[in-house]
Design an enzyme around this catalytic site. Structure first.
Site, mmCIF file in Angstrom:
data_model
loop_
_atom_site.group_PDB
_atom_site.id
_atom_site.type_symbol
_atom_site.label_atom_id
_atom_site.label_comp_id
_atom_site.label_asym_id
_atom_site.label_seq_id
_atom_site.Cartn_x
_atom_site.Cartn_y
_atom_site.Cartn_z
ATOM 1 N N GLY A 270 0.811 -1.206 0.000
ATOM 2 C CA GLY A 270 0.000 0.000 0.000
ATOM 3 C C GLY A 270 0.851 1.266 0.000
ATOM 4 O O GLY A 270 2.037 1.261 -0.359
ATOM 5 N N ASN A 271 0.247 2.322 0.455
ATOM 6 C CA ASN A 271 0.865 3.631 0.406
ATOM 7 C C ASN A 271 2.229 3.670 1.090
ATOM 8 O O ASN A 271 3.221 4.116 0.502
ATOM 9 C CB ASN A 271 -0.083 4.628 1.073
ATOM 10 C CG ASN A 271 0.137 6.022 0.577
ATOM 11 O OD1 ASN A 271 1.249 6.529 0.725
ATOM 12 N ND2 ASN A 271 -0.861 6.623 -0.034
ATOM 13 N N ILE B 60 -6.074 -3.264 0.887
ATOM 14 C CA ILE B 60 -7.531 -3.220 0.881
ATOM 15 C C ILE B 60 -8.037 -1.789 1.010
ATOM 16 O O ILE B 60 -9.223 -1.535 0.869
ATOM 17 C CB ILE B 60 -8.133 -4.072 2.025
ATOM 18 C CG1 ILE B 60 -7.754 -3.507 3.396
ATOM 19 C CG2 ILE B 60 -7.684 -5.523 1.922
ATOM 20 C CD1 ILE B 60 -8.533 -4.151 4.529
ATOM 21 N N ASP B 61 -7.132 -0.839 1.268
ATOM 22 C CA ASP B 61 -7.560 0.520 1.591
ATOM 23 C C ASP B 61 -7.923 1.369 0.384
ATOM 24 O O ASP B 61 -8.506 2.433 0.515
ATOM 25 C CB ASP B 61 -6.471 1.231 2.401
ATOM 26 C CG ASP B 61 -6.245 0.587 3.754
ATOM 27 O OD1 ASP B 61 -7.151 -0.109 4.232
ATOM 28 O OD2 ASP B 61 -5.169 0.785 4.336
ATOM 29 N N GLY C 127 -27.222 -1.625 1.715
ATOM 30 C CA GLY C 127 -28.519 -1.040 2.019
ATOM 31 C C GLY C 127 -28.599 -0.508 3.435
ATOM 32 O O GLY C 127 -29.671 -0.481 4.037
ATOM 33 N N ALA C 128 -27.466 -0.076 3.980
ATOM 34 C CA ALA C 128 -27.457 0.495 5.328
ATOM 35 C C ALA C 128 -28.175 1.847 5.325
ATOM 36 O O ALA C 128 -28.344 2.473 4.279
ATOM 37 C CB ALA C 128 -26.026 0.657 5.824
ATOM 38 N N GLU C 129 -28.589 2.261 6.516
ATOM 39 C CA GLU C 129 -29.348 3.496 6.624
ATOM 40 C C GLU C 129 -28.453 4.735 6.662
ATOM 41 O O GLU C 129 -28.888 5.837 6.324
ATOM 42 C CB GLU C 129 -30.239 3.445 7.866
ATOM 43 C CG GLU C 129 -31.558 2.748 7.636
ATOM 44 C CD GLU C 129 -31.426 1.257 7.332
ATOM 45 O OE1 GLU C 129 -30.442 0.656 7.794
ATOM 46 O OE2 GLU C 129 -32.285 0.710 6.632
ATOM 47 N N SER D 23 -35.650 -1.182 12.450
ATOM 48 C CA SER D 23 -34.259 -1.569 12.596
ATOM 49 C C SER D 23 -33.423 -0.653 11.721
ATOM 50 O O SER D 23 -33.943 0.003 10.826
ATOM 51 C CB SER D 23 -34.046 -3.018 12.180
ATOM 52 O OG SER D 23 -34.217 -3.148 10.781
ATOM 53 N N ARG E 148 -26.686 -1.987 19.328
ATOM 54 C CA ARG E 148 -25.598 -2.958 19.359
ATOM 55 C C ARG E 148 -24.445 -2.521 18.466
ATOM 56 O O ARG E 148 -24.630 -1.719 17.551
ATOM 57 C CB ARG E 148 -26.094 -4.335 18.868
ATOM 58 C CG ARG E 148 -27.248 -4.891 19.668
ATOM 59 C CD ARG E 148 -26.835 -5.173 21.112
ATOM 60 N NE ARG E 148 -27.997 -5.281 21.987
ATOM 61 C CZ ARG E 148 -28.432 -6.425 22.491
ATOM 62 N NH1 ARG E 148 -27.777 -7.542 22.224
ATOM 63 N NH2 ARG E 148 -29.489 -6.458 23.270
#
Lengths: 325, 325, 325, 325
Positions: free
Chosen positions: C105-106, C130-131, C189-191, C219, C249
């Site tokens: 990486g970097n 992975i960044d 599909g997170a809020e 939820s 949580r």
């Protein structure tokens, strides 16, 4: 009987996920308990051709999660001949192998039993086959992974079946035994299963159509046990001819069902029975298969293990019938 | 042009993972920006048969991770007729649909373009196909998931290929375009790919055998693009005849390649282009496909998107050749 | 400059899925084109400590589908010292390495660049991290797999979130860059997503609560970029205090995000850029990183590749906002 | 006892993969056999608050492969009160529910038993919990999926552990019972497990270090049962202090272990016991749990099922010890 010092190990017949975990277990438990381990490559052919090497704990590092078998496998025709068995025995003596652990299915364990009847070799079998067709063990090594693979495939096919409102005939393994088909049909929520055990007097497709592809279900998945004559293609063709209004497709899972990372259950089964094989040798057991029943290791006489087809639990037919309404 | 108030949405042609994410994106971005959403079932047939319902944000809850399409899909032959198109237009007027978002592949977008040439309807295309055969977008929705599915299948098959030291011919989709086969061969570490683009003057199998199944590799996987005449079965049969010493097997992945949970990339592509479709409508765009290039949403004239086969990157042949040594 | 005969290869920094595919590609393309390959273990430390071995094509067999790196990896502090660099160079000379391919990486590529400024060594970088924080390549090797892993984890967590009607704060990697969080929020599909780029002047949680956890959604999943001070635990605690009516949580994905079978895309990226690195060496390139843009291999000056943080595409914030209604 | 016409069904306690398959099985087998089905939302709270709706076969379509529970779930404190139970019973009478199927773990089935002791309601339990802590059934619904999820996570972590040569402490569920930890350690090839059953008189870490992190293994994975005081963080901290030469990391799997597509085995267990629950009702059984032993459905008195902690099979400690050498 002389004290056993060296354990040989081989895999034979069709490969099954978890075989590597079993190789690892026998090797490590063997070394832990003071034995030498000799690995035989390519099944019984490797005994005949003396493809045998020493194994240490490092040889089995990092394989518990790998499908297939690092020892390679084969269906040996030479081992069925007197000459082949003689050569195998000579190599066993030459290599100093006192006990032989064979990981394989019905045919492979039969081979081990016949060999042990002629030659004075301690043979221990481990149930390594996706077919789950051995007696005396709740499951065989590989069966659970294969079930999960089939169900994952059918889950995928259902997306297309529902999107296009099609009938899919999905062919799975089990030429002689229908419980892979029957159980995977239950697990995948399929509408029907066509299995050899139910083919005797009634045509299953007629039965299936009679009960009716229900009006409320426009897509439908039927799991079919592979068969040279009446597999998925056969039934699909008949439906296409007799009910041309349906959009019918076929998917033959074939070799996809064999490989892949073994499931947790198959790894545990392989680990516990692999250690069990070493303990059996230490206890002076001979010509048994090590299986598991009720989460406990059991020893089954080899002749018992290969005795006959496992009975088909007809209750499973009822489960699928009631739950696919 | 009157102000657009109502957006219709449909999926057409073969189902592709990520179509549901696209339906969700168009529906939610549409509602967010003040439009009404009307969902059309069963592709163009649903336009013709008026299978059209109002959609709210709840209708698309919990579908982003589902394969297939909740709107069902079909290849409509009626929509190719003048009468079919007339009926479709009448229903569009009746339902008050001002703009139509079509999620599908080459054939489906061609249908949309021809429709828009005859009738005054704003048509916006989204590239929903596993075939990756649309121009102007780096990828189509579904392609990435399908690539991962193929590679996972080949990973499984390799376990068996290596354990039994066999040659496997694995057939994947792509009747007219070889990059699914070529790319999946690279990604799965296969030894060769047989693709339509390279079939012109030389026989690929001869080429492949000439280069030699190398001695050091006793197992071998060849990925073959599906083909009515020279698919995996054809090549397997020829090898069996000409090189009977090899143990040759075939696996046809077939419909397994379509379904399944969409990959992260397909969900993002579907989400961004779905929102892009709504923005295109707000900007007064007509008859364009919304794609992504270099991680940015782009508008491509429909005629351009379906223009011709994407060029095959011959560099990929070199990559496979050098890395499979 | 003398003709390059021997290529050294190492992996450095955090491991990323696809590194093995890159090692395989450099090794095989190198050997295919007539070079010797020397593998360096444990990153720059292996250069300093002379942990260097010859590699053949067999050394990289069966690794394309394995996560992690067979060459091991480390973050070397010794290599930041003059003494360390001197020792590394001495070993490079001793081993006859003419060109060095660094996969990392970097930080790792910065190390390579500084090293090449002091010593006359041809350094070629491959973007293995992975960044996704390198400039000049659409993606880095490992990013796509990690995205899929995160999305799969969030899919699982959603089952529990919905069944219990809870708010989950899920922490993902990306201390300094929010696009892992932002993109995985879109894909799962997170809020909402809480990212460093948006933390400057407004409190994101306040923003999030202001917009309201909508009544229709009982939820809720919020993806949070890891942070020493205000990670998932921080926000969860605040919600618990300020809104005690919610069942809150936390799930910290942590090292789960690194390993695993690389995705098809990461394997292709690694294969193409790995071959590209060998071609760059053959063309006399020095001190560049090999990346891919628009599906084509590109050479990026090392100083450019590590230049600065990739710009955050603020459009992604809009996508999430509109699609999570 | 009057003839049973209407079956109520609810899920309670922590969600477990396969609960939906159980809901589907009870609903369909119930309807198949002529019963009405009433679905209760949010566990016992739904009984108290009368969140009860009629279910048809369509309500349970397409859920067999979904994690979580479509009926929602909760741990009800109200149901522990006399007032709560009274309200629940009143609603049961009002809705005409004659028999109640409760899918849940130890606590939920205890609740059902106490309820049935006070009120004349036929209660049937299904073992729905990932904890596998019920007596009289080989496995509980959800346990197999959770095992596979843990093993998949540890497979990923191992990639990083080996690449960086680190010690990982991975925390899994099982506050009071160590077999999730012990079995997943065996299945994932971990080097050790720290479990509550073995904590009594000896410090497990001391034991573990005494046996020695073997020189040949530079990376190491230890599975730890969650614990308020001595979980993974506790042991990691101690190793960091006492053995600063190791690179130690922690991964807490947490809620990841709950969700996800149920395994084939969990779906079959849920299907067979779900049908078994309906048959039990038809046979006039009361206050039993339906489980499976040796692949056969069994009825276990509720008091027996919740009787005590399942005994820990100490043989598993030996298996891990011998195979992790």
């Amino acid at each position: 009987m002389a004290k056993i010092k060296t354990i040989g190990i081989l895999t034979s017949g069709g490969d099954a996920p978890g075989m590597n975990a079993a190789i690892r277990a026998v090797t490590r438990a063997g070394i832990y308990n003071g034995f030498n381990i000799k690995a035989v490559y390519r099944g019984y052919d490797g005994l005949i051709n003396d493809e045998i090497v020493d194994f240490t704990t490092e040889n089995v590092s990092g394989i518990i999660n790998q499908g297939g078998t690092i020892l390679k496998t084969a269906r040996s025709t030479d081992f069925m001949t007197d000459e082949g068995k003689k050569k195998a025995y000579d190599n066993i003596v030459k290599e100093g192998i006192d006990a032989l652990v064979v990981i394989g299915g019905n045919g492979s364990l039969t081979g081990a039993m016949l060999f042990a009847q002629e030659y004075d070799v301690c043979c221990i079998g481990l149930p390594g086959t996706i077919d789950n067709d051995l007696f005396g063990t709740d499951n065989t090594i590989g069966y659970d992974t294969t079930m999960n693979t089939i169900v994952e495939c059918v889950d995928r096919i259902r997306d297309t079946a529902q999107s296009h409102e099609r009938i899919f005939f999905v062919e799975v393994m089990g030429r002689d035994a229908g419980f892979l088909a029957q159980n995977s049909a239950i697990a995948s929520g399929a509408e029907a299963a066509i299995i050899p055990e139910d083919r005797t007097d009634v045509d299953q497709l007629a039965q299936f159509m009679e009960r009716g592809i229900r009006k409320s279900k426009k897509s439908c998945i039927v799991i079919v046990s592979e068969s040279p004559k009446c597999g998925a293609l056969y039934y699909a063709d008949r439906v296409k001819k007799e009910f041309p209004e349906y959009d019918v497709r076929v998917s033959i899972l074939g070799h996809l069902q064999r490989g892949g990372r073994p499931s947790a259950r198959d790894r545990i089964l392989a680990s516990c029975t692999g250690l069990g094989a070493v303990e059996a040798i230490m206890q002076g057991q001979r010509n048994i298969m090590v299986g598991m029943r009720n989460n406990e290791v059991v020893y089954v006489p080899m002749s018992e293990a290969i005795r006959s087809d496992k009975p088909f639990d007809r209750k499973l037919i009822q489960v699928l019938d009631e739950l696919s309404i």
